[in-house]
Design a protein around this motif. Structure first.
Motif, PDB file in Angstrom:
ATOM      1  N   ALA C 272      -2.819 -12.110  -6.275  1.00 62.68           N
ATOM      2  CA  ALA C 272      -4.249 -12.375  -6.509  1.00 62.68           C
ATOM      3  C   ALA C 272      -4.830 -13.384  -5.523  1.00 62.68           C
ATOM      4  CB  ALA C 272      -4.448 -12.864  -7.945  1.00 62.68           C
ATOM      5  N   ASP C 273      -4.051 -14.381  -5.148  1.00 65.65           N
ATOM      6  CA  ASP C 273      -4.584 -15.441  -4.286  1.00 65.65           C
ATOM      7  C   ASP C 273      -4.152 -15.309  -2.834  1.00 65.65           C
ATOM      8  OD1 ASP C 273      -5.833 -16.603  -6.474  1.00 65.65           O
ATOM      9  OD2 ASP C 273      -4.006 -17.699  -7.023  1.00 65.65           O
ATOM     10  N   GLU C 274      -3.478 -14.251  -2.520  1.00 66.10           N
ATOM     11  CA  GLU C 274      -3.015 -14.106  -1.141  1.00 66.10           C
ATOM     12  C   GLU C 274      -4.128 -13.546  -0.253  1.00 66.10           C
ATOM     13  OE1 GLU C 274      -0.559 -15.081   0.518  1.00 66.10           O
ATOM     14  OE2 GLU C 274       0.537 -15.959  -1.172  1.00 66.10           O
ATOM     15  N   PRO C 275      -4.432 -14.216   0.854  1.00 65.60           N
ATOM     16  CA  PRO C 275      -5.552 -13.749   1.679  1.00 65.60           C
ATOM     17  C   PRO C 275      -5.271 -12.435   2.415  1.00 65.60           C
ATOM     18  CG  PRO C 275      -4.469 -15.634   2.707  1.00 65.60           C
ATOM     19  CD  PRO C 275      -3.867 -15.486   1.335  1.00 65.60           C
ATOM     20  N   PHE C 276      -4.002 -12.100   2.617  1.00 69.65           N
ATOM     21  CA  PHE C 276      -3.715 -10.927   3.447  1.00 69.65           C
ATOM     22  C   PHE C 276      -2.921  -9.831   2.740  1.00 69.65           C
ATOM     23  CE2 PHE C 276      -4.349 -14.227   6.800  1.00 69.65           C
ATOM     24  CZ  PHE C 276      -5.466 -13.642   7.373  1.00 69.65           C
ATOM     25  N   VAL C 277      -2.676  -9.992   1.456  1.00 73.71           N
ATOM     26  CA  VAL C 277      -1.990  -8.924   0.724  1.00 73.71           C
ATOM     27  C   VAL C 277      -2.975  -8.296  -0.247  1.00 73.71           C
ATOM     28  CG1 VAL C 277      -0.032  -8.282  -0.712  1.00 73.71           C
ATOM     29  CG2 VAL C 277       0.208 -10.131   0.966  1.00 73.71           C
ATOM     30  N   ASP C 278      -3.171  -7.016  -0.103  1.00 70.08           N
ATOM     31  CA  ASP C 278      -4.188  -6.292  -0.862  1.00 70.08           C
ATOM     32  C   ASP C 278      -3.494  -5.263  -1.740  1.00 70.08           C
ATOM     33  OD1 ASP C 278      -6.513  -4.898  -1.666  1.00 70.08           O
ATOM     34  OD2 ASP C 278      -6.496  -3.663   0.148  1.00 70.08           O
ATOM     35  N   VAL C 279      -3.572  -5.455  -3.043  1.00 69.36           N
ATOM     36  CA  VAL C 279      -2.998  -4.481  -3.971  1.00 69.36           C
ATOM     37  C   VAL C 279      -4.073  -3.451  -4.307  1.00 69.36           C
ATOM     38  CG1 VAL C 279      -1.931  -4.137  -6.223  1.00 69.36           C
ATOM     39  CG2 VAL C 279      -1.413  -6.198  -4.883  1.00 69.36           C
ATOM     40  N   LEU C 280      -3.801  -2.216  -3.972  1.00 70.05           N
ATOM     41  CA  LEU C 280      -4.784  -1.150  -4.177  1.00 70.05           C
ATOM     42  C   LEU C 280      -4.853  -0.766  -5.659  1.00 70.05           C
ATOM     43  CD1 LEU C 280      -3.929   1.167  -1.144  1.00 70.05           C
ATOM     44  CD2 LEU C 280      -5.693  -0.572  -1.285  1.00 70.05           C
ATOM     45  N   PRO C 281      -5.963  -0.150  -6.060  1.00 74.84           N
ATOM     46  CA  PRO C 281      -6.067   0.319  -7.440  1.00 74.84           C
ATOM     47  C   PRO C 281      -4.959   1.312  -7.772  1.00 74.84           C
ATOM     48  CG  PRO C 281      -8.205   0.447  -6.336  1.00 74.84           C
ATOM     49  CD  PRO C 281      -7.191   0.100  -5.290  1.00 74.84           C
ATOM     50  N   ALA C 282      -4.612   1.402  -9.032  1.00 73.33           N
ATOM     51  CA  ALA C 282      -3.587   2.351  -9.470  1.00 73.33           C
ATOM     52  C   ALA C 282      -3.918   3.754  -8.978  1.00 73.33           C
ATOM     53  CB  ALA C 282      -3.503   2.340 -10.991  1.00 73.33           C
ATOM     54  N   GLY C 283      -2.902   4.455  -8.525  1.00 70.14           N
ATOM     55  CA  GLY C 283      -3.097   5.827  -8.058  1.00 70.14           C
ATOM     56  C   GLY C 283      -3.400   5.946  -6.584  1.00 70.14           C
ATOM     57  N   SER C 284      -3.495   4.819  -5.884  1.00 71.61           N
ATOM     58  CA  SER C 284      -3.870   4.848  -4.467  1.00 71.61           C
ATOM     59  C   SER C 284      -2.664   5.079  -3.558  1.00 71.61           C
ATOM     60  CB  SER C 284      -4.519   3.518  -4.074  1.00 71.61           C
ATOM     61  OG  SER C 284      -5.673   3.269  -4.844  1.00 71.61           O
ATOM     62  N   HIS C 285      -2.976   5.455  -2.333  1.00 73.46           N
ATOM     63  CA  HIS C 285      -1.961   5.621  -1.291  1.00 73.46           C
ATOM     64  C   HIS C 285      -2.491   4.972  -0.019  1.00 73.46           C
ATOM     65  CE1 HIS C 285      -1.413   8.992  -4.118  1.00 73.46           C
ATOM     66  NE2 HIS C 285      -0.147   8.905  -3.834  1.00 73.46           N
ATOM     67  N   PRO C 286      -1.949   3.829   0.366  1.00 71.29           N
ATOM     68  CA  PRO C 286      -2.461   3.169   1.573  1.00 71.29           C
ATOM     69  C   PRO C 286      -2.100   3.957   2.818  1.00 71.29           C
ATOM     70  CG  PRO C 286      -0.465   2.084   0.813  1.00 71.29           C
ATOM     71  CD  PRO C 286      -0.809   3.120  -0.222  1.00 71.29           C
ATOM     72  N   GLN C 287      -2.970   3.909   3.823  1.00 73.69           N
ATOM     73  CA  GLN C 287      -2.672   4.570   5.089  1.00 73.69           C
ATOM     74  C   GLN C 287      -2.647   3.527   6.198  1.00 73.69           C
ATOM     75  OE1 GLN C 287      -6.237   7.081   4.220  1.00 73.69           O
ATOM     76  NE2 GLN C 287      -6.464   6.953   6.439  1.00 73.69           N
ATOM     77  N   THR C 288      -1.821   3.778   7.175  1.00 74.76           N
ATOM     78  CA  THR C 288      -1.617   2.730   8.184  1.00 74.76           C
ATOM     79  C   THR C 288      -2.897   2.407   8.950  1.00 74.76           C
ATOM     80  OG1 THR C 288      -0.849   4.279   9.878  1.00 74.76           O
ATOM     81  CG2 THR C 288       0.835   3.279   8.477  1.00 74.76           C
ATOM     82  N   ASN C 289      -3.776   3.381   9.137  1.00 74.88           N
ATOM     83  CA  ASN C 289      -4.974   3.046   9.922  1.00 74.88           C
ATOM     84  C   ASN C 289      -5.917   2.101   9.183  1.00 74.88           C
ATOM     85  OD1 ASN C 289      -6.136   4.815   8.147  1.00 74.88           O
ATOM     86  ND2 ASN C 289      -6.819   6.289   9.697  1.00 74.88           N
ATOM     87  N   SER C 290      -5.696   1.888   7.915  1.00 69.71           N
ATOM     88  CA  SER C 290      -6.542   0.924   7.194  1.00 69.71           C
ATOM     89  C   SER C 290      -6.168  -0.524   7.513  1.00 69.71           C
ATOM     90  CB  SER C 290      -6.459   1.160   5.681  1.00 69.71           C
ATOM     91  OG  SER C 290      -5.241   0.673   5.157  1.00 69.71           O
ATOM     92  N   VAL C 291      -5.083  -0.718   8.246  1.00 67.64           N
ATOM     93  CA  VAL C 291      -4.710  -2.082   8.668  1.00 67.64           C
ATOM     94  C   VAL C 291      -4.527  -2.180  10.188  1.00 67.64           C
ATOM     95  CG1 VAL C 291      -3.611  -2.677   6.470  1.00 67.64           C
ATOM     96  CG2 VAL C 291      -2.234  -1.612   8.266  1.00 67.64           C
ATOM     97  N   ARG C 292      -4.911  -1.149  10.900  1.00 72.92           N
ATOM     98  CA  ARG C 292      -4.690  -1.119  12.351  1.00 72.92           C
ATOM     99  C   ARG C 292      -5.371  -2.297  13.061  1.00 72.92           C
ATOM    100  NH1 ARG C 292      -7.556   3.645  14.277  1.00 72.92           N
ATOM    101  NH2 ARG C 292      -5.842   4.960  13.609  1.00 72.92           N
ATOM    102  N   GLY C 293      -4.583  -3.147  13.639  1.00 71.94           N
ATOM    103  CA  GLY C 293      -5.127  -4.289  14.363  1.00 71.94           C
ATOM    104  C   GLY C 293      -5.496  -5.456  13.471  1.00 71.94           C
ATOM    105  N   SER C 294      -5.258  -5.347  12.173  1.00 68.94           N
ATOM    106  CA  SER C 294      -5.600  -6.451  11.263  1.00 68.94           C
ATOM    107  C   SER C 294      -4.338  -7.057  10.675  1.00 68.94           C
ATOM    108  CB  SER C 294      -6.502  -5.949  10.130  1.00 68.94           C
ATOM    109  OG  SER C 294      -5.733  -5.551   9.008  1.00 68.94           O
ATOM    110  N   ASN C 295      -4.498  -8.204  10.043  1.00 72.42           N
ATOM    111  CA  ASN C 295      -3.342  -8.906   9.476  1.00 72.42           C
ATOM    112  C   ASN C 295      -3.091  -8.533   8.016  1.00 72.42           C
ATOM    113  OD1 ASN C 295      -1.313 -10.851  10.276  1.00 72.42           O
ATOM    114  ND2 ASN C 295      -2.175 -12.225   8.731  1.00 72.42           N
ATOM    115  N   PHE C 296      -3.819  -7.561   7.509  1.00 74.04           N
ATOM    116  CA  PHE C 296      -3.638  -7.171   6.113  1.00 74.04           C
ATOM    117  C   PHE C 296      -2.347  -6.377   5.899  1.00 74.04           C
ATOM    118  CE2 PHE C 296      -8.191  -7.995   5.694  1.00 74.04           C
ATOM    119  CZ  PHE C 296      -8.233  -8.571   4.435  1.00 74.04           C
ATOM    120  N   CYS C 297      -1.809  -6.569   4.721  1.00 77.56           N
ATOM    121  CA  CYS C 297      -0.755  -5.717   4.202  1.00 77.56           C
ATOM    122  C   CYS C 297      -1.319  -5.101   2.931  1.00 77.56           C
ATOM    123  CB  CYS C 297       0.475  -6.575   3.890  1.00 77.56           C
ATOM    124  SG  CYS C 297       1.737  -5.753   2.931  1.00 77.56           S
ATOM    125  N   ARG C 298      -1.329  -3.772   2.844  1.00 79.37           N
ATOM    126  CA  ARG C 298      -1.877  -3.121   1.640  1.00 79.37           C
ATOM    127  C   ARG C 298      -0.744  -2.434   0.883  1.00 79.37           C
ATOM    128  NH1 ARG C 298      -7.310  -3.913   2.728  1.00 79.37           N
ATOM    129  NH2 ARG C 298      -7.908  -3.591   4.894  1.00 79.37           N
TER     130      ARG C 298
END
Lengths: 350, 350, 350, 350
Positions: C272-298
């Motif tokens: 919840a308090d992590e600036p770069f870790v993003d937990v997606l809503p239930a049922g989601s599937h993260p794709q690599t291009n959603s973090v391309r060039g950014s420091n996020f981890c989804r």
């Protein structure tokens, strides 16, 4: 069954010969050579050939190659020059996919390739292996100089216009783009996925080794069409690197000197009997994946706004019609086989 | 010459049938149908077929299809169900590439596909078209239910282990990835180049239509191996979307219950006589481009650190061994042809 | 303004540091070094930096680097070991992106990297630079061992489950896939566009250098959660090569020992308090291009069919959160800056 | 803080505005509209914006938009025409990324776009948003017509030559190639990954909507340079589709009428003070990935063999300098901000 040898079978054009000849009904590869990979199974190097070919690389030995009916050179420039004479002496047909015998003017060759020519005495007997232009000479040749990949596309695109004598020879432009397999199977930073993919660039805008070959071919066409012994062709050729593996697309620009010519009809008539040149309906735009892995060259011709400028769009697979497939087409002609033997498979799409 | 009809030839599996059958020595496509493209030349839709096929799309008429020896359905699920009975009645063999007859339990099919099954009475006579498992039954079948692309790779990867009864059936994992042609030739934002390329993702992690088909197949293997009439298989299957056009890669995980088994020898022995299953040497990693456009399935098997976990790596071309090539393999078996007739060409690499 | 030096700035992680720090509000790169490119402008090597950076490469001289506040090592393993001590002595903070100080057990390091460790006395003071796990220790560290790209994704994916003590530690699977920039800017046939693009494969299925690092991290988590001093973690890790430039996708499998746990809530609460870790809503599937060039981890978490198996999907950019971005995040923590300083830009999509 | 509204923020140029403005120090997006996605979170549509933007789509309401200082239209052509007048009336600056106000001659616009122009009275007050040509007029404009992506690259490439009056206006060629994001985020078979990737083709060779815009711009330059009120420019423009997501590469050909001109010096002098136009050293070849995601336009100029033909190579990112970045550059000029505010980040490479 024609016995085929391949010198330098570790590169992409060598692998393409093996792929195509695997389903050739009347030819069989019996010898493959490599200085660096002696003893290694080709299927180990190219897992796509597992279950297809049991061959192993040998050293490039003339006695071994002399047991073949035809020998292909799929080597960097300079290699065939040193070996061809001794193979021809043994009565074997030679089809050279490299640049060694394409250019008739030896100083020009030496200037572009930066080394002395190793077999200048053979150049006069080498036949330029573009069947659409030279079919008869190919049929009786012992040494074939297969055209480069870019030159095939540019020459086939300009050929009907050159023969018709209807364009200004002083202002030809060939804007070409090639897939990265044209750079060969060599470790280099410039050919890395991370450098090539998702990008595009021109290269060698100030001069590329295929330029003198194209100019020689176009000049021959002009001389032949004009009935004179001389012609001056001024071509600007800019190659580009595509983030694809296979395929060349050439966009050609010329200015019509005769505005009454029906360019669509001209192209259709010229290539009506050619088994591998496909003139698309007016208004079409060929895409490289329509020839991926096949020996077809597809062409469309446009006159934007009905003006004087004619735009010719040409696609081919640089490894097939641009190299190994064209070499096999020449082999078929030499041995009197059906010209499309082993070359009948459609392109892989998607 | 076997006369072949293709229902729904506008999609990628239909085009793949046309590509492969173009060089089949004993079969010829004589009818292609499409509701939406009636009268259109297939070469107009797929320029890769220019100079290869002169066929035009017809309406899917049973009388027309009844003139064929074999009819392939390359249609979305639900279509074959409505037409197959009347074609079978006319003595024509049917090879269905869709999901219509793969699952024996009708409520399961109806639950995953969200519609009533249109021909439940035919399911018992449909033979599951995985030659490595069902070659004899295929030979005498009239109706073939070709396996899905994912199920082919997963079943071939687990098969030797299931038959040997040496793994824990309660904890199987199939981590699979497919090229985007698996989604078909349908306009959708999710399959756009700008969305798919240079990216990777899982999808349907909570459940995919191919799961029940795989579980049915693995359960059959377990029952058959165990000699019992029941077996419980617990499989976690997560598919992923690869930014490539063709190819499936499945990474399978299982836990050995017998640590003495030599898994490499097990796989090599099981597939020694299979024309299209290639077990790689120990330590190998198959890549999808080694089967691109070919009917091969290549498999490598690993035991990391020599432990209890076995990792099986499987590649196939989803359009070939995963669909149209496998259908042709079945056709060859039915008509007593060489099993690799029309399927002998190597993969396109690079 | 914090003065930053980069040792080994010719590679992709070095270039990524330069890209990210170019817009950092409170840090500025003042020294870049390279043994091979001394004197060359970095913008000549990376034209993307033309108009952005005027820096030229220097020899890696300690006096020069000692003028910086922080020095990053973007070098192959083995290089930092020889230079770090003398830089630390001068009071400079060191952030090592290489593998030199990640593994505490020296024989393990020496076994996987095949060479003696050059600075074993420094290992105890190196802090593992995973802020989500070690933020406090990082704040007071002088030497940061930045996690590997794969280990970041695998550890962040398992972390909430490990801390909750709700999974079977004896059967963890990490099925990971990386873009090709992870192989660095090195000429090699295996990383050529013609070999990588339009293909997919596993590699190092029998053992990869990142395995011991991941196991060490997971074991630490288990020990910490269990309150014991020992824990046995059994992980199967299979990396794969994606035909993309940037991005890692890890698909993690574990078996719940407590079926009542709400895994979605668990992940959301942990990050919840992590600036770069993003937990997606239930049922989601993260794709690599959603973090391309950014420091996020989804991250997305699934329980197929509500069973005991939990599937965690994790994406990050291997050059950013998997290397240079994470290093800058550590630097920000050390120097008391906003943790996302210089790291606020969204991913590049499409 | 400048309040920004975006009409039609669901497409790629809208998403690009959101990406760039997320790190703009003096502007903030406060309103985004979409007729089809009302109420939906933009981060749901573009997961790359999770953690970056909390905005939700509203209906395109004038009262809402009137609360902004500047409104961007990222809509298909025809939309801005119907809304701009009412927004301008409220004192809001409008920056239109669509084609609605680019062409001054209304019949030309109506002919190419196949519909009546909806706001002809506004055309005279629209300023063409190419800062390198029109910076002063932009500074005082209320309505900006942002150039198309192809026109930006072609005009910037020809500009120094046009102003110098040293080329033959009667024979200009622009051979351009664009990444597929130029086609927008629309479901279409032609933009599928399986159709676009690993392929290349020309399109619209007989006429493209960007042709009249380019000709208008080049004619303006010629008139301005020549001091006359009329000039005839004859341009052949052939666009091509690249299998990449972002990037335009234009290869321009012209014939020098003055062979003494130093084209390298000419380009360097013309763009010396431009913040976003980078003239590469002589002999260079720009690649599209050197501008990926950045607002830079990089240019190299060649004279093959020192002849009369000049070849200009131009790269830009079609979504950035070719659309949204250029729009923000115009906004910065209008509001007196640093011209590169929010546009300072380097390209993403690799």
């Amino acid at each position: 069954m024609i016995k085929v040898g391949i010198v330098g079978a570790t590169g992409y054009t060598g692998a393409e010969l093996l792929r195509l000849l695997a389903v050739h009904p009347e030819a069989q590869v019996t010898v493959i050579t490599s200085r660096s990979e002696e003893g290694r199974s080709v299927a180990d190097l190219y897992p796509s050939l597992r279950g297809i070919s049991d061959l192993r690389f040998s050293q490039p030995d003339v006695d071994l190659l002399a047991q073949c009916d035809a020998v292909f050179f799929a080597t960097p420039h300079g290699v065939a020059q040193g070996m061809v004479a001794s193979i021809l002496e043994r009565g074997v047909k030679v089809i050279d996919l490299s640049a060694d015998f394409r250019i008739r003017d030896i100083p020009t060759w030496e200037s572009w390739y930066g080394q002395p020519h190793g077999a200048p005495e053979l150049i006069s007997q080498a036949v330029y292996g573009l069947p659409e232009l030279n079919r008869e000479a190919i049929a009786s040749a012992s040494l074939i100089a297969c055209p480069g990949c870019y030159p095939t596309s540019v020459q086939l695109g300009f050929l009907p216009l050159m023969e018709a004598g209807c364009i200004d020879l002083n202002d030809l432009i060939a804007n070409s783009a090639s897939g990265v397999s044209g750079a060969g199977r060599q470790a280099s930073i410039g050919a890395l996925h991370a450098e090539v993919s998702d990008s595009f660039k021109a290269y060698a805008a100030s001069g590329h080794r295929h330029l003198p070959e194209i100019v020689q071919g176009l000049t021959d066409m002009a001389v032949s069409a004009g009935g004179s012994t001389d012609a001056s062709v001024n071509l600007t050729f800019v190659p580009h690197l595509l983030p694809i593996n296979r395929g060349i697309h050439s966009t050609l620009y010329a200015t019509l000197t005769d505005l009454t010519v029906d360019v669509q009809a001209l192209f259709e008539a010229r290539y009506a009997d050619e088994p591998f040149v496909d003139v698309l309906p007016a208004g079409s735009h060929p895409q490289t994946n329509s020839v991926r892995g096949s020996n077809f060259c597809r062409i469309a011709v446009h006159r934007p706004n009905g003006g004087a400028k004619v735009v010719v769009l040409v696609v081919e697979d640089n490894l097939t019609k641009g190299a190994s497939g064209q070499g096999i087409q020449c082999m078929n002609i030499i041995f009197g086989l059906a010209e499309n033997a082993g070359l009948a498979a459609p392109a892989l799409l998607p």
